[in-house]
Design an enzyme around this catalytic site. Structure first.
Site, PDB file in Angstrom:
ATOM      1  N   GLU A   5      66.680  96.794  50.112  1.00  0.00           N
ATOM      2  CA  GLU A   5      65.526  96.180  50.784  1.00  0.00           C
ATOM      3  C   GLU A   5      64.430  97.206  51.044  1.00  0.00           C
ATOM      4  O   GLU A   5      64.682  98.285  51.560  1.00  0.00           O
ATOM      5  CB  GLU A   5      65.994  95.569  52.108  1.00  0.00           C
ATOM      6  CG  GLU A   5      65.288  94.302  52.465  1.00  0.00           C
ATOM      7  CD  GLU A   5      65.537  93.182  51.464  1.00  0.00           C
ATOM      8  OE1 GLU A   5      64.659  92.957  50.611  1.00  0.00           O
ATOM      9  OE2 GLU A   5      66.600  92.558  51.529  1.00  0.00           O
ATOM     10  N   SER A  27      51.320  69.443  42.477  1.00  0.00           N
ATOM     11  CA  SER A  27      52.632  69.726  43.051  1.00  0.00           C
ATOM     12  C   SER A  27      53.121  68.527  43.836  1.00  0.00           C
ATOM     13  O   SER A  27      52.414  68.020  44.721  1.00  0.00           O
ATOM     14  CB  SER A  27      52.568  70.939  43.979  1.00  0.00           C
ATOM     15  OG  SER A  27      53.775  71.008  44.731  1.00  0.00           O
ATOM     16  N   GLY A  72      58.199  80.108  52.073  1.00  0.00           N
ATOM     17  CA  GLY A  72      57.970  81.000  53.201  1.00  0.00           C
ATOM     18  C   GLY A  72      59.242  81.430  53.914  1.00  0.00           C
ATOM     19  O   GLY A  72      59.190  81.929  55.034  1.00  0.00           O
ATOM     20  N   LEU A  81      62.604  83.487  50.189  1.00  0.00           N
ATOM     21  CA  LEU A  81      63.457  83.156  49.049  1.00  0.00           C
ATOM     22  C   LEU A  81      62.647  83.050  47.761  1.00  0.00           C
ATOM     23  O   LEU A  81      63.117  82.557  46.747  1.00  0.00           O
ATOM     24  CB  LEU A  81      64.232  81.863  49.337  1.00  0.00           C
ATOM     25  CG  LEU A  81      65.090  81.943  50.613  1.00  0.00           C
ATOM     26  CD1 LEU A  81      65.717  80.591  50.932  1.00  0.00           C
ATOM     27  CD2 LEU A  81      66.176  83.013  50.488  1.00  0.00           C
ATOM     28  N   SER A  99      57.237  81.509  45.715  1.00  0.00           N
ATOM     29  CA  SER A  99      56.013  81.856  44.972  1.00  0.00           C
ATOM     30  C   SER A  99      56.355  82.385  43.581  1.00  0.00           C
ATOM     31  O   SER A  99      55.730  81.989  42.597  1.00  0.00           O
ATOM     32  CB  SER A  99      55.176  82.874  45.749  1.00  0.00           C
ATOM     33  OG  SER A  99      55.872  84.079  45.945  1.00  0.00           O
ATOM     34  N   ASP A 108      60.851  90.055  42.765  1.00  0.00           N
ATOM     35  CA  ASP A 108      60.951  88.594  42.844  1.00  0.00           C
ATOM     36  C   ASP A 108      60.782  87.931  41.481  1.00  0.00           C
ATOM     37  O   ASP A 108      61.561  87.062  41.088  1.00  0.00           O
ATOM     38  CB  ASP A 108      59.902  88.034  43.805  1.00  0.00           C
ATOM     39  CG  ASP A 108      60.061  88.573  45.213  1.00  0.00           C
ATOM     40  OD1 ASP A 108      61.057  89.264  45.474  1.00  0.00           O
ATOM     41  OD2 ASP A 108      59.181  88.296  46.049  1.00  0.00           O
ATOM     42  N   TYR A 125      54.273  95.275  57.126  1.00  0.00           N
ATOM     43  CA  TYR A 125      54.636  95.611  55.741  1.00  0.00           C
ATOM     44  C   TYR A 125      53.742  96.747  55.244  1.00  0.00           C
ATOM     45  O   TYR A 125      54.214  97.743  54.690  1.00  0.00           O
ATOM     46  CB  TYR A 125      54.482  94.363  54.857  1.00  0.00           C
ATOM     47  CG  TYR A 125      54.763  94.584  53.379  1.00  0.00           C
ATOM     48  CD1 TYR A 125      56.062  94.517  52.876  1.00  0.00           C
ATOM     49  CD2 TYR A 125      53.726  94.838  52.484  1.00  0.00           C
ATOM     50  CE1 TYR A 125      56.319  94.696  51.529  1.00  0.00           C
ATOM     51  CE2 TYR A 125      53.970  95.025  51.133  1.00  0.00           C
ATOM     52  CZ  TYR A 125      55.264  94.954  50.657  1.00  0.00           C
ATOM     53  OH  TYR A 125      55.516  95.141  49.318  1.00  0.00           O
TER      54      TYR A 125
HETATM   55  P1  ADP Z   1      57.998  82.836  49.584  1.00  0.00           P
HETATM   56  O1  ADP Z   1      57.696  83.288  48.203  1.00  0.00           O
HETATM   57  O2  ADP Z   1      58.880  83.773  50.325  1.00  0.00           O
HETATM   58  O3  ADP Z   1      58.525  81.435  49.648  1.00  0.00           O
HETATM   59  P2  ADP Z   1      55.173  83.139  49.828  1.00  0.00           P
HETATM   60  O4  ADP Z   1      54.252  83.144  50.974  1.00  0.00           O
HETATM   61  O5  ADP Z   1      55.178  84.295  48.915  1.00  0.00           O
HETATM   62  O6  ADP Z   1      56.627  82.832  50.395  1.00  0.00           O
HETATM   63  O7  ADP Z   1      54.858  81.874  48.923  1.00  0.00           O
HETATM   64  C1  ADP Z   1      54.773  80.591  49.512  1.00  0.00           C
HETATM   65  C2  ADP Z   1      53.571  79.877  48.930  1.00  0.00           C
HETATM   66  O8  ADP Z   1      53.828  79.511  47.547  1.00  0.00           O
HETATM   67  C3  ADP Z   1      53.260  78.556  49.606  1.00  0.00           C
HETATM   68  O9  ADP Z   1      52.464  78.749  50.740  1.00  0.00           O
HETATM   69  C4  ADP Z   1      52.518  77.806  48.504  1.00  0.00           C
HETATM   70  O10 ADP Z   1      51.169  78.235  48.423  1.00  0.00           O
HETATM   71  C5  ADP Z   1      53.221  78.279  47.248  1.00  0.00           C
HETATM   72  N1  ADP Z   1      54.280  77.334  46.873  1.00  0.00           N
HETATM   73  C6  ADP Z   1      55.609  77.556  46.826  1.00  0.00           C
HETATM   74  N2  ADP Z   1      56.276  76.460  46.398  1.00  0.00           N
HETATM   75  C7  ADP Z   1      55.337  75.511  46.183  1.00  0.00           C
HETATM   76  C8  ADP Z   1      55.379  74.140  45.749  1.00  0.00           C
HETATM   77  N3  ADP Z   1      56.526  73.539  45.478  1.00  0.00           N
HETATM   78  N4  ADP Z   1      54.205  73.484  45.640  1.00  0.00           N
HETATM   79  C9  ADP Z   1      53.048  74.092  45.931  1.00  0.00           C
HETATM   80  N5  ADP Z   1      52.948  75.348  46.350  1.00  0.00           N
HETATM   81  C10 ADP Z   1      54.067  76.064  46.486  1.00  0.00           C
HETATM   82 MG    MG Z   2      56.668  85.078  47.710  1.00  0.00          MG
END
Ligand code: ADP
Ligand code: MG
Length: 380
Positions: free
Chosen positions: A30, A64, A119, A122, A125, A169, A221
């Site tokens: 990590e 989406s 968020g 996991l 993104s 990731d 971070y």
């Molecule tokens: P993590 O990658 O840890 O889940 P991030 O902040 O890096 O958190 O990414 C989350 C963002 O990715 C969401 O706020 C959204 O903008 C986008 N996202 C993830 N999954 C989807 C989805 N199924 N539909 C639309 N946007 C998504």
């Molecule tokens: Mg992310």
């Protein structure tokens, strides 16, 4: 309704195919990724699915299922970093990164539906980016290998979305394989698939999503990154990766800033823990990695100082209830923890964690089993 059916309903034609890309959890390693160090993620069974069809008019339409708005329509020639700060930046950023690297990608209609919790640390993104990249790579016959796709996705996230993330990731989502954890050396990007079949050994790995994200996490971070760079500079190495575990005491003795000393100690011991886990897994001593996870958590809590009461409570309550090991995973200050347990003990541990959260007045965590799953692939 399937993603292909929903695609047809939205865009009036069937997709050319459907692709899947998973989220990931990091087993160990990590905050080592921006120190040229080692990481060891594996893919979750949860995926982002994308139904995709090429367009020959240079239009990119994005939808989406998890957002629910009407499709967003963009002109691929006009894509440039500094997008609207919306979810569409992730797939649009991938189209931009592919084209910016000289790959011939035109328009597309894309419909996405994801089961990766967002968020929660996991990598929802990365799943979104990698599924887009793999679909376009196949349809536009770009012939890019997966490591390259991952690097382009990282560029999309760093430059187009504007999020300073490492390469773990996207590489995990693109390159993991069923039943394995992925050892990745973030310096030369060498990879190794390490067998990690817990079910065969009578064990399970749980993910506990605390459902909290403390708001100061991004600034913290940046501070950790800057502190690690200061440590490397003070020690005269290009990255903390170059400080050998055997030379740690000597290195620490040369640092006078207590905060920097703690950061250096975490990174150097964490790289060693990744090597330890690989040694234990290779020797078939899977249960013994539990203790390494607990040690890693203590290092993140006490030296790197990025844990929080919710994450500490998952680890303490799970271990109290008989878990083999547990640690926070991901960036910290919330998000998720992982718990390694005997299958027979999973129910009792889950109950204990949920009860501990209720007792502390925290909102109920989401607990699920994470089987090491396949990386990105075409599914239809
Ligand atoms: P993590 O990658 O840890 O889940 P991030 O902040 O890096 O958190 O990414 C989350 C963002 O990715 C969401 O706020 C959204 O903008 C986008 N996202 C993830 N999954 C989807 C989805 N199924 N539909 C639309 N946007 C998504
Ligand atoms: Mg992310």
């Amino acid at each position: 309704m399937s993603v292909a059916e929903r695609f047809e309903e939205l865009y009036g034609q069937a997709p050319e195919g459907v692709w899947a890309a998973p989220g990931r959890v990091n087993l160990i390693g990590e905050h080592t990724d921006y120190n040229d160090g080692f990481v060891m993620p594996f893919a979750l069974p949860h995926t982002a699915l994308a139904a995709v069809r090429r367009r020959d008019d240079g239009v990119l339409r994005l939808h989406s299922a998890d957002i629910g708005d009407a499709p967003v329509s963009l002109d691929v020639d006009a894509l440039a970093p500094g997008g609207p700060g919306a979810w569409t930046d992730y797939p649009a950023g991938v189209v931009w990164a592919l084209r910016d690297a000289g790959h011939k990608v035109g328009g597309a209609d894309i419909h996405i539906a994801s089961t990766v919790p967002t968020g929660a640390g996991l990598s929802s993104s990365a799943a979104l980016e990698v599924v887009t990249a793999l679909a376009l790579n196949d349809l536009y016959e770009l012939g890019l290998e997966r490591g390259k796709l991952a690097r382009l996705c990282q560029r999309a996230e760093n430059v187009y979305v504007g999020a300073p993330t490492g390469i773990m990731d996207q590489t995990a989502s693109a390159c993991c394989t069923d039943g394995h954890a992925l050892f990745l050396d973030t310096r030369d990007l060498a990879q190794r698939q390490v067998p990690f079949d817990l079910a065969a050994e009578g064990m399970q790995l749980l993910v506990v999503d605390t459902r909290v994200k403390h708001s100061h996490s991004e600034g913290e971070y940046g501070k950790r990154r800057a502190g690690c760079e200061a440590g490397a500079a003070a020690l005269g190495v290009s990255a903390l990766r170059d400080v050998p575990f055997e030379g740690l005491s000597e290195a620490l003795a040369r640092l006078d800033d207590e905060e920097v000393r703690r950061l250096v100690r975490h990174i150097v011991t964490e790289n060693r823990r990744v090597e330890r886990v690989i040694e234990l897994l290779s020797a078939g001593d899977v249960r013994a990695i539990g203790a390494v996870l607990v040690e890693g958590h203590a290092s993140l809590r006490d030296d790197f100082r990025i844990s929080c009461p919710e994450l500490d409570l998952v680890v303490a309550s799970a271990v109290d209830a008989g878990a083999l090991g547990a640690r926070m995973t991901g960036g910290g200050f919330g998000g998720s923890a992982i718990v390694l347990a005997e299958v027979d003990a999973v129910e009792a541990i889950t109950k204990a964690v949920v009860a501990a959260f209720a007792g502390a007045g925290f909102s109920e965590p989401r607990v699920f089993a994470a089987t090491p799953s396949p990386g990105a692939r075409r599914v239809e």
